[in-house]
Enzyme design. Structure first.
Site, mmCIF file in Angstrom:
data_model
loop_
_atom_site.group_PDB
_atom_site.id
_atom_site.type_symbol
_atom_site.label_atom_id
_atom_site.label_comp_id
_atom_site.label_asym_id
_atom_site.label_seq_id
_atom_site.Cartn_x
_atom_site.Cartn_y
_atom_site.Cartn_z
ATOM 1 N N GLY A 1 0.808 -1.217 0.000
ATOM 2 C CA GLY A 1 0.000 0.000 0.000
ATOM 3 C C GLY A 1 0.838 1.263 0.000
ATOM 4 O O GLY A 1 2.037 1.243 -0.254
ATOM 5 N N HIS B 1 4.343 1.803 -8.287
ATOM 6 C CA HIS B 1 3.330 0.734 -8.218
ATOM 7 C C HIS B 1 2.371 0.845 -9.404
ATOM 8 O O HIS B 1 1.988 -0.157 -10.003
ATOM 9 C CB HIS B 1 2.499 0.846 -6.924
ATOM 10 C CG HIS B 1 3.293 0.652 -5.666
ATOM 11 N ND1 HIS B 1 3.566 1.680 -4.798
ATOM 12 C CD2 HIS B 1 3.840 -0.456 -5.131
ATOM 13 C CE1 HIS B 1 4.260 1.212 -3.775
ATOM 14 N NE2 HIS B 1 4.446 -0.080 -3.944
#
Ligand code: PAF
Length: 286
Positions: free
Chosen positions: A33, A39
């Protein structure tokens, strides 16, 4: 289709089984996260090659040492979900700690030599934690392929070794590190850095570039490459070096002299103030 948020392992497995029955190819993008553009680039790449991309978000307590930043690791699931959607992801798996590690949990995956040097030396138990959680995330999402960033270079080798040794049949894709415009490797932990520390952190990139240009110019003597990188790092007393080495790209062994055809990886880790930074660059003649 809006984003599907799945929290339980059994729901995730049923969904993946159904998708596989329909003949869809599945890619998994495991993350902790606090997503950044790096990402997003993994998700975008996975979307290009697979019908379904499942991003996982789980801050894995098993891979943090007792004095590390598990508690303060940055978290922002709502922002993460927006980033995943914008990158074209349609599924996110966000299990709780109890879901992943119920009280009766008692299995650890331990990987040999490839996990013992570098990060393995400075973060004992780290790769056992990574391998165990990644195996569980694979068992939940049942992917054909999984996407990881090159920034965690040794992690990608450890995961490839696990997938091979345990015959998991998952294609591991490694995507180049994304850098900020200054050259600083993107990392969720960059949020800990003060503006001055961010500037000083560019020394990692300079040291790696110096190492690369020596190799490009034909220098294959490991110590000489490492000394030159260390000289650059020494110019930034705020950076406390843990390691700064050149190694073989596939095994992380450190011969005195590399051959012309060796793939070489330059690896640096250390502390900028309270923040641990790692970075790497690879070189190959092909
Ligand atoms: O690279 C990471 O973010 C983590 O190590 C991973 C692979 C998601 C396992 O927790």
């Amino acid at each position: 289709m809006s984003l599907n948020v799945i929290q339980s392992i059994s729901d995730m497995q049923s969904i993946s089984n159904a998708l596989r029955k329909e003949g869809k190819s599945i890619a998994c993008v495991p993350t902790m996260g606090y997503l950044h553009e790096g990402h997003a680039s993994l998700i975008r790449e996975a979307v290009k090659h697979h019908d379904i991309v499942i991003t996982t978000i789980f801050v894995n307590p098993l891979q943090f040492g007792p004095k590390e930043d598990f508690e303060r690791y940055p978290r922002d699931p709502e922002r993460d979900i927006a980033i995943i959607s914008a990158a074209g992801g349609k599924y996110v798996f966000i299990p709780s700690i109890d879901e992943m590690y119920p009280p009766e949990f008692q299995t650890t995956i331990s990987i040999g030599n490839i996990s013992k040097s570098f990060e393995g030396l400075y973060r004992p138990g780290h790769f056992e934690g990574v391998a165990t959680v990644v195996a569980k995330l694979f068992a939940a999402t049942k992917p054909d392929a999984a996407y990881f960033g090159q920034k965690d270079y040794q992690q990608t080798l450890v995961i490839k070794q696990m997938v091979k040794d345990l015959n998991m049949g998952i294609d591991i894709q490694v995507i180049p590190t994304l850098r900020e415009s200054t050259g600083l490797a993107m990392s969720s932990r960059n949020v800990y850095l003060s503006p001055e520390e961010k500037k000083s952190a560019l020394v990692l990139q300079s040291a790696l570039q110096t190492g690369l240009s020596l190799i490009r110019d034909g220098n294959r003597r490991r110590i000489s490459i490492e000394e030159s990188m260390k000289d650059i790092l020494a110019g930034c007393p705020e950076f406390e070096i843990q390691y700064c080495n050149a190694a073989l790209g596939d095994t992380l062994e450190m011969p005195d002299e590399f051959s012309e055809t060796d793939q070489i990886v330059l690896l640096i880790a250390g502390f900028m103030g309270k923040t641990r930074l790692i970075d790497n660059m690879t070189w190959s003649s092909k």
